[in-house]
Enzyme design. Structure first.
Site, PDB file in Angstrom:
ATOM      1  N   LYS A 144       5.040   5.470  -9.841  1.00  0.00           N
ATOM      2  CA  LYS A 144       4.095   5.424  -9.096  1.00  0.00           C
ATOM      3  C   LYS A 144       2.809   4.987  -9.879  1.00  0.00           C
ATOM      4  O   LYS A 144       1.708   4.415 -10.291  1.00  0.00           O
ATOM      5  CB  LYS A 144       3.918   6.656  -8.301  1.00  0.00           C
ATOM      6  CG  LYS A 144       4.754   6.291  -6.597  1.00  0.00           C
ATOM      7  CD  LYS A 144       4.612   7.655  -5.889  1.00  0.00           C
ATOM      8  CE  LYS A 144       5.760   7.360  -5.111  1.00  0.00           C
ATOM      9  NZ  LYS A 144       5.671   8.537  -4.188  1.00  0.00           N
ATOM     10  N   GLY A 150       6.715  10.203   4.236  1.00  0.00           N
ATOM     11  CA  GLY A 150       7.271  11.104   5.702  1.00  0.00           C
ATOM     12  C   GLY A 150       7.250   9.538   6.560  1.00  0.00           C
ATOM     13  O   GLY A 150       7.329   8.870   6.658  1.00  0.00           O
ATOM     14  N   GLU A 162       0.733  -0.964  -0.302  1.00  0.00           N
ATOM     15  CA  GLU A 162       0.323  -0.372   0.285  1.00  0.00           C
ATOM     16  C   GLU A 162       1.248   1.290   0.137  1.00  0.00           C
ATOM     17  O   GLU A 162       0.799   2.706  -0.547  1.00  0.00           O
ATOM     18  CB  GLU A 162      -0.482  -0.047   1.363  1.00  0.00           C
ATOM     19  CG  GLU A 162      -1.750   1.378   1.693  1.00  0.00           C
ATOM     20  CD  GLU A 162      -2.403   1.626   0.262  1.00  0.00           C
ATOM     21  OE1 GLU A 162      -3.852   0.507  -0.597  1.00  0.00           O
ATOM     22  OE2 GLU A 162      -2.599   2.456   0.373  1.00  0.00           O
ATOM     23  N   VAL A 201       2.261   3.809  -3.086  1.00  0.00           N
ATOM     24  CA  VAL A 201       2.006   4.538  -3.726  1.00  0.00           C
ATOM     25  C   VAL A 201       0.703   6.093  -2.854  1.00  0.00           C
ATOM     26  O   VAL A 201       0.372   5.373  -1.658  1.00  0.00           O
ATOM     27  CB  VAL A 201       0.606   4.969  -4.255  1.00  0.00           C
ATOM     28  CG1 VAL A 201       0.192   5.999  -5.348  1.00  0.00           C
ATOM     29  CG2 VAL A 201       1.723   3.847  -6.001  1.00  0.00           C
TER      30      VAL A 201
HETATM   31  N1  HSE Z   1       9.973  10.288  -2.438  1.00  0.00           N
HETATM   32  C1  HSE Z   1       8.703   9.793  -2.216  1.00  0.00           C
HETATM   33  C2  HSE Z   1       8.179  11.078  -1.833  1.00  0.00           C
HETATM   34  C3  HSE Z   1       8.563   9.144  -0.900  1.00  0.00           C
HETATM   35  O1  HSE Z   1       8.389  12.585  -2.202  1.00  0.00           O
HETATM   36  O2  HSE Z   1       6.778  11.175  -2.589  1.00  0.00           O
HETATM   37  C4  HSE Z   1       6.937   8.030  -0.621  1.00  0.00           C
HETATM   38  O3  HSE Z   1       7.475   7.399  -2.066  1.00  0.00           O
END
Ligand code: HSE
Length: 341
Positions: A224, A321, A149, A152
């Site tokens: 993604k 995060g 999960e 994305v």
């Molecule tokens: N590096 C990714 C972002 C982390 O900044 O969205 C989360 O997938």
């Protein structure tokens, strides 16, 4: 079943899950029984105790900047593959670094774990982007689950929302902001911060990938969108089938001009069913300020699912995060617990 967990990788995301595990009474609230038996990390080293490790002691040790072998146990030094194969873990938490183009070592970790009949929960985008279908088949063949999960929108429901909550709806298009780092950088640049400084801050806050070029050049978003295309839209596309442009060409001037025109630049990813198959892309778009995606700021992400029965369904929430991504692993663990009880 009692979950015997092994962390493969123990960076920001793994530690985020560890903190959540300590904060919640999961046994009482969710009938989730577990112990952490192993941790193997490229930088911190590795430890194993078949009877369970003290997670709080381990987090304290890591906070003090110490290596894992300072923990009192005889079994140290196993690499990820030894940990997966030789430990008594029945569930592997794969949170090593993402290599979107090849899947990296994580792909092998996931394959071996599933082949050994161990469940895998992971936020690692590399294996899903490269071999989602094959890995899901391998999990099924071995009677275990592979959940991802957090690949994305971190813990904000995206894949589960589409596959479980919207099951029965046809999803015709998915479009939105899927990279927290670039959205954070664009937000800060609008406040007048230089690109380099904004990127540095995004790295410090743990939003960016180990190699942040993956974020700013749009490769993270590309992966993604590929993942959503293949796991939710029924497509079978490769990373390169998602056309890609990142934010590296956008200047402070571009952002200032857009603001004067009551517009805002956003890195938008989309995947859409057409008569000629899936059309998927990632590119910066200059949106009018009253566009729903224009008000999504900082590391926040958003996805609009265009469906047959509900028309547009939009979810907005954190996209990166520590706890936000750690939580995605918890959701996956609780889902497996509900299935295998
Ligand atoms: N590096 C990714 C972002 C982390 O900044 O969205 C989360 O997938």
């Amino acid at each position: 079943m009692k979950f015997k967990l092994a962390f493969i990788g123990f960076g920001v995301v793994g530690q985020g899950l560890a903190e959540i595990l300590l904060e919640k009474d999961l046994q009482k609230e969710h009938d989730f029984e577990y112990e952490v038996v192993a941790i193997s990390d490229m930088k911190l080293g590795s430890i194993y105790d078949p009877n369970g490790l003290d997670l709080q002691k381990i987090l304290d040790l890591v906070d003090r900047g110490e290596k894992l072998d300072r923990y009192p146990t005889d079994k140290t030094g196993w690499d990820p593959i030894e940990t997966i194969k030789k430990s008594n873990a029945n569930t592997i938490i794969e949170v090593t670094y993402t290599d979107m183009k090849t899947g990296g070592p994580a792909l092998e970790h996931v394959k071996i774990a599933l082949s050994e009949g161990k469940h895998v929960v992971s936020t690692n985008k590399g294996p899903v982007a490269n071999e989602a279908k094959e890995l899901l088949k391998l999990a099924e063949k071995n009677g275990v689950h592979y959940r991802f999960e957090g690949t994305v929108l971190s813990g904000t429901p995206a894949i589960n929302l589409a596959l479980l909550t919207l099951a029965g709806c046809e999803i015709k298009e998915i479009k939105g902001i899927v990279n927290g780092t670039t959205n954070y950088i664009l937000t800060k640049m609008e406040e007048g911060m230089e690109y380099e400084e904004a990127l540095k801050k995004a790295q410090e806050l743990g939003y960016a990938e180990a190699d942040p070029t993956g974020d700013v050049e749009g490769i993270d978003a590309q992966g993604k969108i590929e993942i959503l295309s293949n796991t939710v839209m029924g497509a079978d596309i490769e990373l390169e089938d998602v056309s890609r442009e990142g934010i590296t060409e956008l200047t402070l001037d571009d952002i200032k001009t857009a603001k004067e025109e009551e517009h805002r630049w956003k890195l938008i990813g989309s995947t859409k069913k057409t008569e000629d198959g899936i059309e998927a892309k990632v590119s910066p778009e200059k949106l009018p300020l009253d566009h729903p995606l224009a008000s999504v700021m900082g590391p926040t992400n958003a996805l609009t699912f265009t469906t047959d029965y509900l028309s547009d369904v939009t979810i907005i929430g954190p996209g990166a995060g520590k706890k936000e991504t750690g939580f995605a692993l918890l959701v996956d663990l609780l889902y497996i617990n509900n299935l295998v009880g």
